[in-house]
Design a protein around this motif. Structure first.
Motif, PDB file in Angstrom:
ATOM      1  N   SER A  27       3.477  -0.092  -1.005  1.00 48.55           N
ATOM      2  CA  SER A  27       3.960   0.546   0.222  1.00 48.55           C
ATOM      3  C   SER A  27       3.827  -0.353   1.442  1.00 48.55           C
ATOM      4  O   SER A  27       4.768  -0.473   2.240  1.00 48.55           O
ATOM      5  CB  SER A  27       3.216   1.857   0.485  1.00 48.55           C
ATOM      6  N   GLU A  30       6.378  -3.204   1.446  1.00 52.13           N
ATOM      7  CA  GLU A  30       7.719  -2.647   1.633  1.00 52.13           C
ATOM      8  C   GLU A  30       7.911  -2.212   3.082  1.00 52.13           C
ATOM      9  O   GLU A  30       8.967  -2.430   3.675  1.00 52.13           O
ATOM     10  CB  GLU A  30       7.932  -1.480   0.671  1.00 52.13           C
ATOM     11  N   ALA A  31       6.868  -1.622   3.679  1.00 50.58           N
ATOM     12  CA  ALA A  31       6.937  -1.212   5.084  1.00 50.58           C
ATOM     13  C   ALA A  31       7.096  -2.421   6.003  1.00 50.58           C
ATOM     14  O   ALA A  31       7.725  -2.326   7.060  1.00 50.58           O
ATOM     15  CB  ALA A  31       5.684  -0.433   5.464  1.00 50.58           C
ATOM     16  N   LEU A  67      11.374   4.059   4.876  1.00 48.92           N
ATOM     17  CA  LEU A  67      10.551   3.106   5.624  1.00 48.92           C
ATOM     18  C   LEU A  67       9.439   3.823   6.382  1.00 48.92           C
ATOM     19  O   LEU A  67       8.304   3.328   6.447  1.00 48.92           O
ATOM     20  CB  LEU A  67      11.422   2.295   6.589  1.00 48.92           C
ATOM     21  N   THR A  70       6.786   4.748   3.694  1.00 43.88           N
ATOM     22  CA  THR A  70       5.973   3.613   3.235  1.00 43.88           C
ATOM     23  C   THR A  70       5.089   3.089   4.357  1.00 43.88           C
ATOM     24  O   THR A  70       3.973   2.633   4.102  1.00 43.88           O
ATOM     25  CB  THR A  70       6.852   2.482   2.661  1.00 43.88           C
ATOM     26  N   THR A  71       5.559   3.172   5.596  1.00 45.31           N
ATOM     27  CA  THR A  71       4.742   2.740   6.734  1.00 45.31           C
ATOM     28  C   THR A  71       3.525   3.642   6.889  1.00 45.31           C
ATOM     29  O   THR A  71       2.397   3.165   7.061  1.00 45.31           O
ATOM     30  CB  THR A  71       5.579   2.720   8.026  1.00 45.31           C
TER      31      THR A  71
END
Length: 157
Positions: A27, A30-31, A67, A70-71
């Motif tokens: 995560s 990806e973020a 997003l 994942t953030t």
């Protein structure tokens, strides 16, 4: 009492060990914009590529909701989980309110994650398979909330 003699806490501990590892390996990068691709500069996101192609194509070109998810997971939930793991291990009652807030945040985050998955451009081809791997991230926070509901969750009566 030892963690091993508290089966619900042990289950939560084991699950959140996996969850924090996933959050930090998948995560968080990806973020930060690291792509999920076969030639990703971050090997764990290379490994996620096969799953993304088969079950969650939105990871290949993430929409803003993914997003955001994942953030939140990488920057807020994963660091908190390290604290939660300590508190579960040491039976710290001070974690109660924080755990309840986390549980609410996590369930809400998964609601939006599922909404995007099922209503987005590419719903999963095998819902049962998809849910087997993703539903625990909604159910375990509910179990955590149930476990932390008493005012002093670790007091022995």
């Amino acid at each position: 009492m030892s963690l091993y003699k508290r089966p619900v806490d042990l289950l939560l501990f084991a699950f959140y060990c996996i969850s924090v590892t996933y959050g930090l390996l998948f995560s968080l990068p990806e973020a930060l914009g690291v792509p999920v691709s076969p030639d990703s500069p971050w090997p764990p996101l290379q490994w996620l590529y096969g799953w993304a192609v088969a079950e969650e194509p939105q990871h290949l070109d993430p929409p803003i909701t993914l997003l955001a998810s994942t953030t939140l997971d990488g920057f807020v939930h994963s660091p908190f989980l390290i604290v939660l793991l300590y508190a579960l291990w040491k039976q710290c009652n001070w974690i109660r309110m924080w755990a309840l807030l986390f549980a609410g945040s996590s369930v809400t985050n998964m609601y939006f994650y599922f909404y995007e998955t099922f209503n987005g451009a590419h719903p999963p081809p095998d819902v049962g398979y998809y849910l087997a791997f993703n539903l625990p991230w909604m159910l375990m926070p509910m179990l955590l909330a149930w476990r932390m509901w008493p005012e002093h969750p670790f007091d022995r009566h």
